[in-house]
Scaffold this motif. Structure first.
Motif, PDB file in Angstrom:
ATOM      1  N   PRO A 231      -5.277  -4.235  11.657  1.00 46.28           N
ATOM      2  CA  PRO A 231      -5.587  -3.929  10.212  1.00 46.28           C
ATOM      3  C   PRO A 231      -4.424  -3.147   9.561  1.00 46.28           C
ATOM      4  CG  PRO A 231      -6.901  -2.476  11.668  1.00 46.28           C
ATOM      5  CD  PRO A 231      -6.099  -3.652  12.879  1.00 46.28           C
ATOM      6  N   VAL A 232      -4.283  -3.398   8.334  1.00 41.53           N
ATOM      7  CA  VAL A 232      -3.334  -2.747   7.481  1.00 41.53           C
ATOM      8  C   VAL A 232      -3.563  -1.321   7.536  1.00 41.53           C
ATOM      9  CG1 VAL A 232      -2.250  -2.432   5.315  1.00 41.53           C
ATOM     10  CG2 VAL A 232      -3.054  -4.866   6.131  1.00 41.53           C
TER      11      VAL A 232
ATOM     12  N   ILE B 274      -7.624  -3.628   1.405  1.00 44.63           N
ATOM     13  CA  ILE B 274      -6.231  -3.559   1.822  1.00 44.63           C
ATOM     14  C   ILE B 274      -6.038  -4.628   3.007  1.00 44.63           C
ATOM     15  CG2 ILE B 274      -6.662  -1.770   3.486  1.00 44.63           C
ATOM     16  CD1 ILE B 274      -4.003  -0.623   2.792  1.00 44.63           C
ATOM     17  N   ASP B 275      -6.921  -4.955   3.750  1.00 44.64           N
ATOM     18  CA  ASP B 275      -6.883  -5.822   4.781  1.00 44.64           C
ATOM     19  C   ASP B 275      -6.579  -7.559   4.293  1.00 44.64           C
ATOM     20  OD1 ASP B 275      -7.121  -3.814   6.707  1.00 44.64           O
ATOM     21  OD2 ASP B 275      -9.114  -4.159   7.006  1.00 44.64           O
ATOM     22  N   VAL B 276      -6.542  -7.600   3.050  1.00 46.01           N
ATOM     23  CA  VAL B 276      -6.481  -8.812   2.405  1.00 46.01           C
ATOM     24  C   VAL B 276      -4.952  -9.069   2.407  1.00 46.01           C
ATOM     25  CG1 VAL B 276      -6.589 -10.481   0.598  1.00 46.01           C
ATOM     26  CG2 VAL B 276      -8.437  -9.321   1.396  1.00 46.01           C
ATOM     27  N   PHE B 277      -4.330  -7.931   2.249  1.00 54.03           N
ATOM     28  CA  PHE B 277      -2.732  -8.032   2.003  1.00 54.03           C
ATOM     29  C   PHE B 277      -1.968  -8.158   3.320  1.00 54.03           C
ATOM     30  CE2 PHE B 277      -4.416  -6.237  -1.727  1.00 54.03           C
ATOM     31  CZ  PHE B 277      -3.977  -6.884  -2.833  1.00 54.03           C
ATOM     32  N   ARG B 278      -0.931  -8.514   3.244  1.00 54.76           N
ATOM     33  CA  ARG B 278       0.155  -8.861   4.670  1.00 54.76           C
ATOM     34  C   ARG B 278       0.659  -7.578   5.033  1.00 54.76           C
ATOM     35  NH1 ARG B 278       3.732 -10.994   0.693  1.00 54.76           N
ATOM     36  NH2 ARG B 278       5.587  -9.578   0.548  1.00 54.76           N
ATOM     37  N   ASP B 279       0.671  -6.604   4.026  1.00 45.38           N
ATOM     38  CA  ASP B 279       1.015  -5.214   4.595  1.00 45.38           C
ATOM     39  C   ASP B 279       0.558  -4.261   3.599  1.00 45.38           C
ATOM     40  OD1 ASP B 279       3.103  -5.395   2.565  1.00 45.38           O
ATOM     41  OD2 ASP B 279       4.555  -6.219   4.101  1.00 45.38           O
ATOM     42  N   ALA B 280       0.796  -2.962   3.843  1.00 46.86           N
ATOM     43  CA  ALA B 280       0.466  -1.887   3.109  1.00 46.86           C
ATOM     44  C   ALA B 280       1.199  -1.723   1.862  1.00 46.86           C
ATOM     45  CB  ALA B 280       0.438  -0.300   3.795  1.00 46.86           C
ATOM     46  N   GLU B 281       2.501  -2.111   1.990  1.00 47.68           N
ATOM     47  CA  GLU B 281       3.482  -2.242   0.784  1.00 47.68           C
ATOM     48  C   GLU B 281       2.884  -3.156  -0.291  1.00 47.68           C
ATOM     49  OE1 GLU B 281       4.366  -2.006   3.903  1.00 47.68           O
ATOM     50  OE2 GLU B 281       5.378  -0.277   4.040  1.00 47.68           O
TER      51      GLU B 281
END
Length: 81
Positions: free
Chosen positions: A23-24, A62-69
């Motif tokens: 998870p991110v 947030i978990d939909v995105f490839r990373d937190a940034e």
């Protein structure tokens, strides 16, 4: 049309995204910054947008995105527009 609105398509059209194994991780300083803006953020759905009528920012989880940034960059865009 959205695939959920069409019946009888081949199975590959209904493929589900595999869950993330890692998870991110949220960034505490970024979360604190956005909390300090006072922006009302609602999580869920698949699209980031600002709804002027309700004065809410809608963000995918947030978990939909490839990373937190990527998540925080998208959130910054919505907060400033």
């Amino acid at each position: 049309f959205n695939v959920e609105q069409i019946e009888g398509l081949p199975a590959h059209f209904y493929a589900v995204t595999a869950p993330r194994l890692d998870p991110v991780q949220r960034i505490a300083r970024a979360d604190a910054f956005f909390a300090a803006t006072g922006a009302q953020i609602v999580h869920g759905g698949g699209e980031a947008c600002y709804i002027q009528r309700t004065d809410l920012i809608h963000m995918p989880c947030i978990d939909v995105f490839r990373d937190a940034e990527s998540y925080y960059a998208t959130l910054a865009h919505e907060v400033t527009h």
